[in-house]
Enzyme design. Structure first.
Site, PDB file in Angstrom:
ATOM      1  CG  ASN A  11      -2.092   1.120   1.192  1.00 36.73           C
ATOM      2  OD1 ASN A  11      -1.654   1.769   0.146  1.00 36.73           O
ATOM      3  ND2 ASN A  11      -3.086   1.104   2.324  1.00 36.73           N
ATOM      4  NE  ARG A  70      -6.465   2.060  -0.526  1.00 41.15           N
ATOM      5  CZ  ARG A  70      -6.203   2.506   0.044  1.00 41.15           C
ATOM      6  NH1 ARG A  70      -5.310   3.618   0.529  1.00 41.15           N
ATOM      7  NH2 ARG A  70      -7.487   3.442   0.177  1.00 41.15           N
ATOM      8  CG  HIS A 159     -13.372   2.699   3.118  1.00 35.43           C
ATOM      9  ND1 HIS A 159     -14.558   3.863   3.300  1.00 35.43           N
ATOM     10  CD2 HIS A 159     -12.663   3.741   3.293  1.00 35.43           C
ATOM     11  CE1 HIS A 159     -13.517   5.198   3.766  1.00 35.43           C
ATOM     12  NE2 HIS A 159     -12.218   4.458   3.584  1.00 35.43           N
ATOM     13  NE  ARG A 220     -11.240  12.733   2.256  1.00 35.73           N
ATOM     14  CZ  ARG A 220     -11.346  11.403   2.918  1.00 35.73           C
ATOM     15  NH1 ARG A 220     -11.950  10.467   3.148  1.00 35.73           N
ATOM     16  NH2 ARG A 220      -9.321  11.715   2.396  1.00 35.73           N
TER      17      ARG A 220
END
Length: 376
Positions: A11, A70, A159, A220
Site C-alpha cells: 500500500n 492497493r 473503501h 472531510r
C-alpha cells in the site's frame, strides 16, 4: 474465497509504503512493516526486501505467490482485480485526474515492485472495483450528461476492499451465504463510508467521484450544498484550492470540534463541551440518515455492520447512530455493544429483527485473497 498462496501486499502512499506478507492458510500475517519518509519508491521497495530477508522475519521470499497492490481509483475501466502489465500501468496513469493524490504513489510503487520482483505476477486491487455493480441510477449524477461523460463524472465509491471483506465475513458469522444476505456496511475511520450490499454486491455507497461525499469524517465535510463552494469563492476571495483544503482537511470532526480523533470528541462531549456534543450528534445523525436511505433502497435488511477504527472501537457511536430505529426493527443490546470488538460480534438484542454486528476489517487480507484468486 478458498484460494491458497502467499502474497506480499503493498500500500504505497505519498510518502510511505505499508506492507504485509499474508499466507492465506494462516489467521495472522507472516510479516508487517512500514517504510516512512519515502522519496524514492525503488529504494523503499529495496528496504522492504531487506527487512523480509532478515533471518527473524519469518518470511521466505522465494515462496511468494503474488504481489498485490492497493490502487485507489480504477475508474470505469477496472472493475475486478487485474494482473498488471505495461498497458495496465498506462491506464492507471490516465486515471490520475480522478485521484491526483493517490494514484501517482500507487503507480510509483507498482513500477518499483515490478522491477524488484520481475519473476512474480503483480495484481492491482482497486478501492472502487467492489462498487462497479452499482446500477446506473445509483452512480449517475443529475448533471448535463455530455459534460459528465466527457470528464468521467460519476459516483465511483471507495473503501471497496473493506466493504467486500466485511460483508462476506459478516454473512459467514451469521451462518448465511453472502448471495442470500442484504447488509448495510459502515466503514467508520478517519475516512468513512456506507454501503448497501444486496446479495454480496454493492448497489449504492456514500462516497462519490471523490472520497469527499457522504458521511461526516475526521477532516472531510461529507455531504454539503454544492453552492457553498461558489459562495465562498465569490464572497470571501478564497481560491478553489483554498476551498478544497477547507472541505478535505479542515472540516468534519476537526472543523466542528477541534479534533479529528473520535476518542477526543467523545471525551470532550462527556466532559460537557457543546461543540463536541454537537459534532457527535451531527456525525451519528448523518450515519442514521444513510442507514434509513439504504433500508429504502434494499427493501429488506438482514444486518447493519460497523467496521474500521471508529466502528470497531466506539460503543458510543454505534449506539447513537442507531438510536430511535426500533421502527425499522433495530434494537441494540448495550451490554453486548460495550467496548472494542476484535472478532465478529453481534451487538443487537435478541428481539431485534435486523441484526447489528461489529466485524473488524482486514483490507490487506482482502487484497491478498483477491490477488491470489486473480492468478489462480
Amino acid at each position: 474465497m478458498n484460494y491458497v498462496g502467499i502474497a506480499l501486499v503493498l500500500n504505497c502512499g505519498s510518502s510511505s509504503v505499508k506492507y504485509q506478507v499474508i499466507d492465506t492458510t494462516l489467521d495472522t500475517p507472516l510479516a508487517t512493516g512500514l517504510i516512512e519518509r519515502v522519496t524514492d519508491f525503488g529504494a523503499a521497495i529495496q528496504r522492504v526486501i531487506a527487512e523480509l530477508d532478515e533471518p527473524d522475519s519469518g518470511v521466505d521470499i522465494s515462496r511468494l505467490t503474488v504481489v498485490g497492490h492497493r490502487v485507489v481509483q480504477g475508474g470505469a475501466e477496472f472493475v475486478a482485480p487485474t494482473i498488471i502489465d505495461d498497458e495496465v500501468e498506462r491506464q492507471i496513469a490516465l486515471l490520475t485526474p480522478l485521484a491526483p493524490l493517490h494514484n501517482p504513489p500507487n503507480l510509483a510503487g507498482i513500477t518499483a515492485a515490478r522491477a524488484a520482483f520481475p519473476h512474480l505476477p503483480h495484481v492491482a486491487v482497486f478501492d472502487t472495483a467492489f462498487h462497479a455493480t452499482m446500477p446506473r441510477a445509483a452512480y449517475t449524477y443529475a448533471l448535463d450528461r455530455n459534460v459528465a461523460a466527457e470528464h468521467g463524472i460519476r459516483k465511483y465509491g471507495f473503501h471497496g476492499t473493506s466493504h467486500a471483506y466485511v460483508a462476506r465475513e459478516t454473512a459467514r458469522a451469521m451462518g448465511r451465504e453472502p448471495r442470500e444476505t442484504n447488509l448495510i456496511t459502515l466503514h467508520l475511520g478517519n475516512g468513512a463510508s456506507a454501503c448497501a450490499v444486496r446479495g454480496g454486491r454493492s448497489v449504492d455507497t456514500s462516497m462519490g467521484l471523490t472520497p469527499l461525499q457522504g458521511l461526516v469524517m475526521g477532516t472531510r465535510s461529507g455531504d454539503i450544498d454544492p453552492a457553498i463552494v461558489m459562495h465562498l469563492v465569490r464572497s470571501t476571495g478564497m481560491s478553489v484550492d483554498d476551498v478544497d483544503a477547507l472541505l478535505n482537511k479542515q472540516s468534519g470532526l476537526l472543523g466542528l470540534a477541534g479534533s479529528n480523533d473520535m476518542r477526543d470528541v467523545v471525551a470532550a462531549a462527556e466532559a460537557g463541551s457543546e461543540d463536541a456534543s454537537l459534532a457527535l450528534e451531527i456525525y451519528c445523525r448523518r450515519i442514521r440518515g444513510y442507514v434509513g436511505q439504504y433500508f429504502a433502497i434494499l427493501g429488506s435488511v438482514d444486518a447493519v455492520v460497523f467496521t474500521a477504527g471508529v466502528g470497531e472501537n466506539s460503543e458510543v457511536v454505534r449506539l447513537q447512530s442507531l438510536a430511535g430505529l426500533d421502527g425499522l426493527g433495530i434494537v441494540m443490546d448495550p451490554e453486548r455493544n460495550a467496548g472494542r470488538k476484535t472478532v465478529p460480534t453481534r451487538v443487537s438484542a435478541d428481539e431485534s429483527r435486523v441484526e447489528v454486528w461489529v466485524t473488524p476489517t482486514n483490507e490487506e487480507r482482502e487484497i491478498a485473497l483477491q490477488s491470489i484468486a486473480a492468478v489462480s
